[in-house]
Design a protein around this motif. Structure first.
Motif, short mmCIF file in Angstrom:
data_model
loop_
_atom_site.label_atom_id
_atom_site.label_comp_id
_atom_site.label_asym_id
_atom_site.label_seq_id
_atom_site.Cartn_x
_atom_site.Cartn_y
_atom_site.Cartn_z
N GLN A 1 0.76 -1.27 -0.14
CA GLN A 1 0.08 -0.05 -0.03
C GLN A 1 0.93 1.23 -0.05
O GLN A 1 0.47 2.22 -0.83
N GLU B 1 1.10 4.23 -3.16
CA GLU B 1 0.74 5.56 -2.96
C GLU B 1 1.84 6.66 -3.11
O GLU B 1 1.77 7.56 -3.64
N LYS B 2 2.93 5.91 -2.87
CA LYS B 2 4.12 6.71 -3.04
C LYS B 2 4.65 6.82 -4.41
O LYS B 2 5.52 7.92 -5.04
N PRO C 1 3.27 5.72 -7.86
CA PRO C 1 2.45 5.12 -9.04
C PRO C 1 3.17 5.38 -10.35
O PRO C 1 2.62 6.15 -11.24
N GLY D 1 -2.81 13.25 1.04
CA GLY D 1 -3.18 11.75 0.60
C GLY D 1 -4.79 11.86 0.87
O GLY D 1 -5.12 10.54 0.89
N LYS E 1 -6.21 10.50 -2.16
CA LYS E 1 -5.73 9.15 -2.68
C LYS E 1 -6.52 8.07 -2.15
O LYS E 1 -6.25 6.85 -2.42
N MET E 2 -7.54 8.41 -1.22
CA MET E 2 -8.27 7.44 -0.64
C MET E 2 -9.35 6.68 -1.49
O MET E 2 -10.00 5.87 -1.02
N ARG F 1 -6.09 13.16 -10.11
CA ARG F 1 -6.20 12.00 -9.09
C ARG F 1 -6.91 12.60 -7.89
O ARG F 1 -6.41 12.22 -6.67
#
Length: 616
Positions: free
Chosen positions: A152, A156-157, A159, A320, A323-324, A573
């Motif tokens: 995970q 997230e860091k 892509p 973040g 990003k969820m 995003r």
């Protein structure tokens, strides 16, 4: 001396030819699988002064790769680390970073090794290096040595590549399914399905999609989450007023219902109110929460379970949140985007690869520094020195002495590498004393995420006073006339990132909003932008409903930009990426266009405020 010079040039040229000849012979031997025979010549070039030259760099790369073939991991790691420390901008950098990553992985530091591989994929422009790194990364991931939390974090860091990310998503689905985390498994299999994966995996993902169908009938309802009681009630009231004004102007009063929920600025209450609303009403969109902690909590739940319901938080700035889930949007600019903007400008436009960070103590300084460091590393750069400081002090001699010491050690190691010294940390005491006492130390980029313009101006002066030079960089805390007053001429040619909402607003659009707001509520909208950003968030949702969008989530993701009372909103995003880079020229602020200052550039409004203050 003049007679000797041509002879020395000829000798240097001959030495280079011999070195290149050694490299060519070594390559031939390596192609034949004879690394052991190639190693002596390569070692000679790598251990001598030739290391600093192109031939020496080639030799070091070939020798490192030979070490890997012969399973000499310690030797490979040592040489690769030395190379990366000295050859900051080498064309062979990706190969050496990959070699180092392979060794780290085999020594048990799997997360660190895979992270390094993904970092290479994030910045490399070399197709061959990208292809090879991608293959090694996928092979490493296939060994299933990383747990779900690590996968995970990497996704997230970094892509970075469709195939690599798709593979990690597949692994996440399997991990979640094995752990009986079926909601999470459905989410990840859907991501895999969108990537056109193998038929058997598509079938598994389809089963998860079917369980999300059918939210029930009823009048379309927009849920507004805001603190209407407690310490932040004033902000909650402003948000609700902005939404109600947009609802009234939209003409959708009879078609769309507004449901208000008091979150009390508490994450658990915000989540409970959201779950209640989704179960009770036909919720088509959520506006809010306006505070970061409740917004993150609600986003995590909606992003995992109801991706067809978009959530737009007007003011939350924590990184973040967007990003969820693909249905989560942040209207305000996040600190991460501000850091990425200035890091991108510094690496691409200014060609800076080494940075120092001077971070003010506190949450803002810590968050901005961490985001900037990540952004720089993803672009192939490095933060070579870091110091924290307390804003408002008159003297920072201790902090700058430590910073100069760190930089001296780096430069000293490079000098020792260039000399071919065996002990890279060897220090000549007198040379060190004289250098630190008299020399101006250069660090190409110096990032100072000050929280306010006055402190930024003072810190720029402190950098110069403590004999450190470099391009000064900052973020939104720099933008204000106090920077020009405190920093004077020293802030010329500095650069910092600023939310587009702060400098490129549509004045006519804002004036229309402000007039309508005052007519309805009897007072002007506050300068904190809560009512205006909430008004913008509501209008974005209403525009999708008016266009009969089949999916509001897809509509928000596929629309290039939205008009706002403060300027354009551009979601990438889920995060609003409309940030600008501002520079100072002769005591005035100017907005950069790409890497250049436009020929027709005009000073920003903050410059005019400074002039007005002078006149007064």
């Amino acid at each position: 001396m003049n007679r000797l010079l041509p002879f020395l040039i000829v000798c240097a040229f001959a030495t280079a030819l011999f070195a290149q000849d050694d490299v060519s012979k070594a390559k031939s031997l390596i192609r034949e699988g004879k690394c052991a025979e190639a190693a002596p010549a390569l070692q000679k070039l790598s251990d001598s002064k030739s290391f600093r030259k192109h031939e020496g760099a080639q030799a070091a790369v070939l020798l490192t790769e030979c070490y890997l073939r012969e399973h000499k991991r310690a030797d490979a790691l040592k040489l690769a680390s030395k190379f990366l420390e000295y050859h900051v901008a080498s064309e062979y950098r990706e190969r050496m970073e990959l070699a180092r990553a392979i060794v780290l992985t085999e020594q048990g530091s799997v997360y660190e090794g895979v992270e390094a591989m993904l970092r290479i994929l994030a910045y490399t422009k070399n197709p061959a290096a990208k292809s090879h790194t991608k293959d090694v990364a996928i092979q490493t991931l296939a060994a299933s040595l990383l747990n779900a939390d690590q996968l995970q974090a990497l996704m997230e860091k970094y892509p970075v590549d469709k195939d690599v990310v798709g593979w990690m998503q597949l692994q996440m689905g399997r991990e979640c399914q094995n752990a009986k985390r079926y909601r999470a498994a459905r989410y990840w299999y859907k991501k895999v399905l969108n990537g056109s994966v193998a038929e058997n995996l598509s079938a598994t993902a389809q089963q998860g999609l079917e369980s999300l169908e059918g939210l029930g009938a009823g009048k379309p309802t927009i849920l507004v989450l805001a603190p209407l009681s407690g310490d932040f009630a004033e902000f909650g009231a402003a948000a609700v007023r902005g939404v109600y004004l947009a609802h009234e102007q939209s003409g959708l009063g009879k078609k769309v219902r507004i449901r208000i929920a008091d979150t009390r600025a508490d994450a658990s209450i915000a989540l409970m109110r959201t779950q209640q609303a989704v179960n009770q009403d036909s919720i088509v969109a959520v506006i809010g929460p306006i505070m970061s902690a409740p917004a993150a909590t609600v986003a995590a739940w909606l992003g995992s379970n109801f991706q067809n319901i978009p959530m737009l938080t007007p003011t939350a700035t924590d990184d973040g949140i967007a990003k969820m889930g693909p249905n989560i949007f942040q209207v305000n600019i996040t600190m991460d985007n501000l850091a990425q903007k200035i890091a991108d400008f510094a690496t691409k436009c200014l060609d800076i690869r080494e940075f120092a960070v001077l971070s003010p103590l506190g949450d803002y300084g810590a968050a901005m520094s961490q985001s900037f460091t990540r952004a720089v590393e993803r672009r192939g750069g490095n933060v070579v020195a870091f110091r924290s400081y307390e804003e408002g002090r008159p003297d920072y001699a201790t902090e700058f002495k430590l910073l100069r010491d760190v930089r001296y050690k780096q430069e000293n190691r490079r000098r020792n590498i260039a000399r071919g010294a065996s002990d890279l940390d060897a220090v000549n005491a007198r040379e060190r004393r004289d250098y630190l006492a008299d020399s101006t130390m250069k660090i190409p980029g110096i990032f100072i995420p000050s929280t306010n313009p006055g402190d930024a101006g003072l810190m720029v002066g402190q950098v110069a006073y403590n004999k450190i030079s470099g391009t000064m960089l900052g973020a939104s805390g720099w933008y204000g006339r106090e920077l020009l007053i405190q920093g004077k001429h020293l802030v010329d040619s500095t650069y910092f990132s600023v939310p587009g909402l702060d400098i490129s607003g549509n004045k006519d659009k804002f004036d229309e909003f402000a007039k309508a707001f005052k007519e309805k509520w009897g007072e002007d909208p506050a300068e904190d932008k809560v009512s205006g950003l909430s008004y913008d968030a509501a209008n974005i949702v209403f525009s999708g409903i008016q266009k009969n969008a089949e999916s509001l989530t897809k509509y928000l993701n596929n629309t290039p930009s939205f008009e706002s009372v403060y300027g354009e909103i551009k979601f990438v995003r889920g995060a609003n990426t409309n940030t600008k880079v501002v520079t100072v020229r002769k005591g005035k602020f100017y907005v950069m266009e790409g890497c250049n200052l436009p020929a027709s550039a005009q000073p920003t409004a903050e410059s005019d405020k400074k002039d007005e203050k002078k006149k007064k």
